[in-house]
Scaffold this motif. Structure first.
Motif: not given
Lengths: 119, 332, 150
Positions: A41-47, C133-141
């Motif tokens: 989910g995190v990845l798909l949102e990020a891209i 939380i860790t991955s969201s911070i990575c995305v943010g950075i």
């Protein structure tokens, strides 16, 4: 109306089916499945893909844990754009604060009130 | 060095007792147990304390059935699956009897019988109580998930028996004799799936049975009944398969598993069958003992099996070592 | 001594009963779809009741409601039955996450409120918070460095 619910049902159903296939084939434990889907989910949102899934599936995309991941990523991205580095750090958790707080509170209350029953 | 020990005419079962939980009471051999619990919490605060109480009640019942006092007993040997054999140690607080705690996972009942038989055979002791217990709810929370957690059980999983069995061994001639016993070696064929304990234990059962038959120069059909501890249906099939390769033929004898006997597998939705330290002890002390008294079986080989996992070893990715002990009983 | 016995491991694969793929997948589809539809329905209902609230606020109330329902079903020992039936269908929705937090809280109350209930609450679901939380911070950075692209 009926079509919307059909879309929700199918989207949510398919995400869960993918999880079930993984469980059946790999014997992954529920915690690992949840973490994997969260990361997806995190990845798909990020891209920038998950918002189209949400647009099609509504709650079918936001209720599964992938939606939780997408919300985290979206919060981090929005936070970064508006507040810079501080936003990168706090944005994700801010976006899901309601869910996490509710889980902790209700879990605490349930823990106090309920007791485990044998099967 | 021979793994098999012979006890001549010196060790007999004087009395047995068994108590099981509500689900086991719905099973096919329910009528053979002395008592069935309606409430598996037994009025206690926790399932661990309930398991202790169950263990204590069973030993008390055994002493009452045998009309003996605590003073008459030389030793109690017992074990269970919970933490540092919590439930057996706490059960023994209620008794003024020397106690040895033992752990061999679900094969513990076999280990206690063999130790007791050797102590009696040596002449040092006259009356020894062997007992083991397990409880579905305390085992589930220790090895798997919380009870309220919505997890799907795989078809390979087994159902921990809530139950306790106790045997009183003595040196006076009785109806059933402990004729010989084979102490198992630890066997690890590399099974790592914690949901597939039957497969992890089957090789240990095969090796122990093989040694026993070789060292006693017997064929499998010498026994009217060979009962493994808790291999479950799939595990028993695997045992028969690998035993065939070693030249053991089970087709002429009644070879079954205590975990299969205790439940209606399909109807009660218990996966492969029952498991736990209380499984073989409740089934032996309830069902098999009474069947032998009724002379349905003359020679019985009981093979309690154990999967030696710990919470830590499985997290560290280790495979599951298995163990099995074999005890040969004879109806006099 | 500890070499895995390859022949035996192969035999296990042949002999042991298999997971019923078709029925587990169908059940996961139905339960997962239903839980999501309940979310959508709550969304619609709240939209009608609280006309002044924004879409995001309504979504938050829906989340709280779903978690509350899960906590109640877990407390009464109903959610584990849904879970045994639905498999991934009841694990992957946010209800599965809530169940994974509530069930150890109930289970470990016996070891005390602080060291039992509170300490063990995230025994199963803790990794989700940590990884999330860790991955969201990575995305943010990541976004911070490539801000121009957004």
């Amino acid at each position: 109306m009926v079509l919307t619910y059909l879309q929700v049902f199918i989207t949510g159903g398919i995400i869960c089916v993918l999880g079930q296939i993984l469980i059946n084939l790999t014997k992954l434990t529920p915690a690992r499945i949840l973490v994997m889907f969260l990361l997806i989910g995190v990845l798909l949102e990020a891209i920038g893909v998950y918002k189209y899934i949400t647009k099609f599936g509504g709650a079918g995309a936001s209720v599964p844990i992938t939606g939780f991941g997408a919300a985290l990523a979206k919060g981090a991205i929005d936070g970064t754009i508006s507040d810079g580095l501080l936003g990168s750090v706090s944005g994700g958790l801010e976006a899901v604060a309601v869910g996490i707080s509710a889980v902790i509170f209700f879990a605490f209350v349930s823990g106090i009130l309920a007791s485990s029953k044998t099967k | 060095m021979s793994q098999t020990k012979f006890f001549q005419n010196s060790v007999f079962i004087q009395e047995t007792a068994s108590i099981v939980g509500p689900k086991e009471a719905d099973g096919p051999i329910s009528g053979y147990f002395d008592r069935k619990l309606e409430d598996d919490l037994l009025g206690q605060k926790t399932y661990e304390l309930a398991e202790s109480k169950l263990h204590a009640l069973t030993i008390r019942l055994l002493l009452n059935k045998a009309k003996l006092n605590e003073k008459d007993i030389d030793l109690c040997i017992g074990g269970d699956l919970t933490d540092e054999i919590y439930c057996s140690n706490f059960a023994m607080r209620d008794f003024d009897i020397p106690f040895l705690g033992m752990y061999s996972a679900c094969a513990t009942f076999g280990a206690t019988l063999i130790s007791a038989a050797l102590y009696i055979y040596s002449g040092q002791m006259n009356k020894v109580v062997c007992s083991t217990t397990s409880h579905f709810s305390s085992a589930e929370r220790q090895y798997r998930f919380p009870l309220e957690f919505g997890n799907q059980r795989t078809p390979l999983a087994q159902w921990t028996v809530t139950g306790c069995g106790a045997s009183l061994l003595n040196n006076k001639e009785g109806h059933i004799k402990l004729e010989s016993a084979t102490i198992g070696k630890i066997v690890d064929f590399g099974v790592s799936d914690v949901n597939n304990m039957g497969a992890a234990m089957a090789p240990a059962a095969m090796k122990t049975i093989l040694s026993h038959l070789e060292e006693t120069s017997r064929d499998a059909d010498y026994y009217d009944l060979i009962a493994t501890g808790d291999l479950g249906d799939g595990g028993l099939q695997l045992l028969k398969e690998i035993a065939k390769d070693e030249g053991i033929r089970f087709d002429k004898t009644n070879c079954t598993d205590c975990g299969i006997l205790i439940f209606n597998r399909e109807a009660q939705k218990v996966g492969q069958g029952g498991s736990g330290a209380g499984c073989s002890s409740a089934v032996f002390n309830g069902y098999i003992y009474n069947k032998m008294i009724e002379r349905q079986y003359r020679n019985v080989l009981l093979v309690p099996t154990g999967a030696l996992i710990s919470k830590t070893s499985s997290l560290q990715g280790q495979t599951i070592p298995g163990i099995a002990h074999a005890i040969s009983f004879e109806r006099i | 001594m500890n070499e895995p016995n390859k022949e035996y491991l192969k035999l296990i694969k042949e002999k042991m009963p298999k997971t019923k793929h078709f029925s587990t997948i169908v059940r996961a589809f139905i339960i997962g779809g239903l839980i999501c539809c309940i979310g959508e329905a709550l969304n619609d209902i709240y939209g009608l009741i609280f006309k002044t609230l924004s879409e995001d606020e309504i979504k938050s109330i829906v989340t709280i409601t779903i978690i509350l329902i899960t906590a109640i079903l877990t407390s009464f020992g109903i959610y584990d039955k849904i879970g045994n039936f639905g498999g991934a269908g009841s694990i992957i929705p946010i209800t599965g996450f809530a169940n994974a937090v509530v069930s150890p809280a109930i289970e470990h109350k016996k070891e005390g409120i602080i060291l039992g209930l509170c300490s063990n609450m995230f025994k199963i679901a803790g990794p989700i918070i940590v990884v999330g939380i860790t991955s969201s911070i990575c995305v943010g950075i990541f976004v911070l460095f490539f801000k121009g692209a957004f």
